[in-house]
Scaffold this active site. Structure first.
Site, PDB file in Angstrom:
ATOM      1  N   GLU A   1     -10.997   9.601  11.113  1.00 28.53           N
ATOM      2  CA  GLU A   1      -9.790   9.340  11.890  1.00 28.53           C
ATOM      3  C   GLU A   1      -8.536   9.767  11.125  1.00 28.53           C
ATOM      4  O   GLU A   1      -8.555   9.896   9.903  1.00 28.53           O
ATOM      5  CB  GLU A   1      -9.697   7.864  12.260  1.00 28.53           C
ATOM      6  CG  GLU A   1      -9.797   6.919  11.085  1.00 28.53           C
ATOM      7  CD  GLU A   1     -10.130   5.502  11.548  1.00 28.53           C
ATOM      8  OE1 GLU A   1      -9.198   4.833  11.990  1.00 28.53           O
ATOM      9  OE2 GLU A   1     -11.291   5.084  11.458  1.00 28.53           O
TER      10      GLU A   1
ATOM     11  N   CYS B   1      -1.411  11.266   8.621  1.00 28.34           N
ATOM     12  CA  CYS B   1      -2.266  10.593   7.634  1.00 28.34           C
ATOM     13  C   CYS B   1      -3.688  11.086   7.872  1.00 28.34           C
ATOM     14  O   CYS B   1      -4.195  10.986   8.984  1.00 28.34           O
ATOM     15  CB  CYS B   1      -2.171   9.080   7.857  1.00 28.34           C
ATOM     16  SG  CYS B   1      -3.338   8.147   6.845  1.00 28.34           S
TER      17      CYS B   1
ATOM     18  N   CYS C   1      -6.737   1.818   8.125  1.00 30.07           N
ATOM     19  CA  CYS C   1      -7.710   2.845   7.818  1.00 30.07           C
ATOM     20  C   CYS C   1      -9.141   2.364   8.006  1.00 30.07           C
ATOM     21  O   CYS C   1      -9.510   1.267   7.624  1.00 30.07           O
ATOM     22  CB  CYS C   1      -7.432   3.418   6.446  1.00 30.07           C
ATOM     23  SG  CYS C   1      -8.157   2.764   5.021  1.00 30.07           S
TER      24      CYS C   1
ATOM     25  N   CYS D   1     -10.605  -3.672   3.025  1.00 33.51           N
ATOM     26  CA  CYS D   1     -10.552  -2.367   3.683  1.00 33.51           C
ATOM     27  C   CYS D   1     -11.780  -2.111   4.555  1.00 33.51           C
ATOM     28  O   CYS D   1     -12.920  -2.319   4.124  1.00 33.51           O
ATOM     29  CB  CYS D   1     -10.439  -1.271   2.628  1.00 33.51           C
ATOM     30  SG  CYS D   1     -10.326   0.376   3.329  1.00 33.51           S
TER      31      CYS D   1
ATOM     32  N   CYS E   1     -16.375   5.433   2.363  1.00 34.51           N
ATOM     33  CA  CYS E   1     -15.770   5.337   1.035  1.00 34.51           C
ATOM     34  C   CYS E   1     -16.677   4.485   0.175  1.00 34.51           C
ATOM     35  O   CYS E   1     -17.328   3.578   0.669  1.00 34.51           O
ATOM     36  CB  CYS E   1     -14.389   4.672   1.148  1.00 34.51           C
ATOM     37  SG  CYS E   1     -13.492   4.557  -0.417  1.00 34.51           S
TER      38      CYS E   1
ATOM     39  N   CYS F   1     -13.209  -1.937  -1.470  1.00 29.08           N
ATOM     40  CA  CYS F   1     -12.095  -2.881  -1.633  1.00 29.08           C
ATOM     41  C   CYS F   1     -12.227  -4.052  -0.644  1.00 29.08           C
ATOM     42  O   CYS F   1     -12.726  -3.883   0.470  1.00 29.08           O
ATOM     43  CB  CYS F   1     -10.761  -2.161  -1.462  1.00 29.08           C
ATOM     44  SG  CYS F   1     -10.542  -0.850  -2.689  1.00 29.08           S
TER      45      CYS F   1
HETATM   46  N1  SAH Z   1      -8.625   5.214  -1.345  1.00 30.04           N
HETATM   47  C1  SAH Z   1      -7.210   5.452  -1.375  1.00 30.04           C
HETATM   48  C2  SAH Z   1      -6.615   5.927  -0.068  1.00 30.04           C
HETATM   49  C3  SAH Z   1      -7.091   5.299   1.203  1.00 30.04           C
HETATM   50  S1  SAH Z   1      -6.635   3.636   1.535  1.00 30.04           S
HETATM   51  C4  SAH Z   1      -6.480   4.256  -1.916  1.00 30.04           C
HETATM   52  O1  SAH Z   1      -7.133   3.270  -2.247  1.00 30.04           O
HETATM   53  O2  SAH Z   1      -5.265   4.314  -2.052  1.00 30.04           O
HETATM   54  C5  SAH Z   1      -4.915   3.742   1.911  1.00 30.04           C
HETATM   55  C6  SAH Z   1      -4.152   2.456   1.645  1.00 30.04           C
HETATM   56  O3  SAH Z   1      -4.434   1.478   2.652  1.00 30.04           O
HETATM   57  C7  SAH Z   1      -4.497   1.818   0.321  1.00 30.04           C
HETATM   58  O4  SAH Z   1      -3.336   1.365  -0.309  1.00 30.04           O
HETATM   59  C8  SAH Z   1      -5.378   0.666   0.755  1.00 30.04           C
HETATM   60  O5  SAH Z   1      -5.461  -0.316  -0.226  1.00 30.04           O
HETATM   61  C9  SAH Z   1      -4.689   0.232   2.026  1.00 30.04           C
HETATM   62  N2  SAH Z   1      -5.472  -0.613   2.933  1.00 30.04           N
HETATM   63  C10 SAH Z   1      -6.780  -0.545   3.196  1.00 30.04           C
HETATM   64  N3  SAH Z   1      -7.144  -1.488   4.079  1.00 30.04           N
HETATM   65  C11 SAH Z   1      -6.025  -2.180   4.378  1.00 30.04           C
HETATM   66  C12 SAH Z   1      -5.753  -3.285   5.226  1.00 30.04           C
HETATM   67  N4  SAH Z   1      -6.707  -3.882   5.933  1.00 30.04           N
HETATM   68  N5  SAH Z   1      -4.469  -3.724   5.304  1.00 30.04           N
HETATM   69  C13 SAH Z   1      -3.496  -3.126   4.576  1.00 30.04           C
HETATM   70  N6  SAH Z   1      -3.686  -2.076   3.778  1.00 30.04           N
HETATM   71  C14 SAH Z   1      -4.948  -1.617   3.660  1.00 30.04           C
END
Ligand code: SAH
Length: 345
Positions: free
Chosen positions: A88, A101, A334, A115, A108, A112
């Protein structure tokens, strides 16, 4: 199968030579790829050449299979890849230009805590063309051409960890900023990483001119370990060291992302700790309210604690803003939309 969008200009020139075609055809084929045209839409190429190309390469790297328009003007796209995988991306209109974006991996493997992208692990890396195709499709669908661009800025913040797919990401950045192509300045490209410290140093050494964004999300290793498993491999001290190195080499200010989760990282103590950690570093902090992901259960900090957190940073002279969230009504976070789509189909 690769697409024409995976080839850089010189590779297209080689291909045209191999196919025994005159060299001016290379510009036409490159132009078609940058306009995100399919073979059926091309009128200026001989059938025999099209057949030769189509045998070896798809025209487009990604096919847009759904669009979701938010009330705020942002558009979320679902892209299908040649092997049926789905990723996406989001188009976001701003006063200063328009940002896309994009995703860099299918899924991935960073895992995290908040996420959605990491829930099923990593399926595979995207090729450079599959990243470029997301940008070119969004540009085309919003009325742009390579010469009259609608897309002006790119953030590598969709699904995936870009520095875990390093070579393809570098090839993509070079392709999307190439003068004869869509020519988006590297200064307008942000790469967001969970903090793979050695790759951040490599990025600084590779001489690109992009904005580095680091997903910090916590001020101490204890708090960060609970949110970001990768912190055990690259603890905060390594990340800050790499950030400093990136700034020294490139002169570009580092952006830190900080998603505020209730009970995890959003209290006043964390704001003071973050201020101490970043004191003296040339950086900016983007505070983000957590987007609720039902499989993960973490909740966003409430508006009062977000405000307090921001004011503590400002009192301590740390440059910080609260990021405006777009696409709340279209599963903008994301990995959320892909999961929803896969769940339904
Ligand atoms: N892997 C990379 C890029 C993709 S995630 C990274 O970690 O930066 C892009 C951003 O969205 C990151 O800062 C991630 O921590 C954040 N993110 C992911 N899930 C989220 C959520 N549920 N709410 C807010 N931010 C989120």
């Amino acid at each position: 199968m690769l697409s024409l969008q995976d080839l850089d200009y010189n590779e297209i020139k080689e291909l045209i030579k191999e196919l025994g075609q005159p060299s001016f055809r290379a510009d036409q084929v490159f132009d078609m790829a940058m306009k995100d045209k399919d073979y059926a839409e091309v009128t200026n190429l001989p059938k025999s050449l099209i057949a030769g190309l189509a045998e070896r390469y798809r025209a487009r790297a990604v096919e847009v299979i759904a669009e979701y328009r938010s009330r705020d003007g942002s558009v979320k796209y679902l892209y299908r890849l040649f092997d049926g995988n789905i990723v996406e991306g989001v188009f976001m209109p701003h006063d200063y230009g328009n940002t896309v974006c994009i995703s860099t991996q299918v899924g991935c493997r960073m895992g995290c805590a908040f996420c959605a992208s990491g829930i099923g692990g990593l399926a595979r890396n995207l090729t450079a063309g599959e990243m470029l195709g997301q940008v070119l499709a969004a540009n085309r669908l919003n009325g742009g051409t390579p010469k009259k661009r609608t897309v002006t800025n790119i953030v590598l913040m969709g699904s995936g960890e870009p520095l875990d797919n390093y070579e393809n990401v570098i090839k993509f950045i070079k392709a999307v900023s190439f003068g004869k192509g869509i020519n988006i300045s590297q200064r307008n490209i942000s790469l967001s990483t969970v903090g793979l410290a050695d790759r951040i140093r490599q990025l600084a050494d590779d001489g690109l001119n992009i904005i580095l964004t680091i997903s910090l999300h916590a001020p101490t290793d204890e708090k960060r370990n609970a949110l970001i498993p990768m912190n055990r491999k690259y603890p905060i001290k390594d990340i800050i060291g790499a950030a400093r190195y990136y700034f020294e080499k490139t002169g570009r200010r580092i952006i830190f992302e900080y998603t505020l989760a209730e009970g995890k990282n959003s209290d006043a103590e964390s704001a003071e700790e973050l201020s101490r950690l970043l004191k003296g570093l040339n950086c900016h902090v983007n505070l983000i309210k957590l987007n609720y992901v039902k499989e993960k259960g973490l909740k966003s900090a409430n508006d009062d604690s977000v405000k307090e957190f921001l004011s503590i940073l400002q009192k301590n002279k740390i440059s910080a803003t609260l990021r405006r969230s777009m696409g709340q009504d279209i599963e903008g976070a994301c990995g959320q939309l892909r999961r929803k789509y896969l769940g339904e189909s």
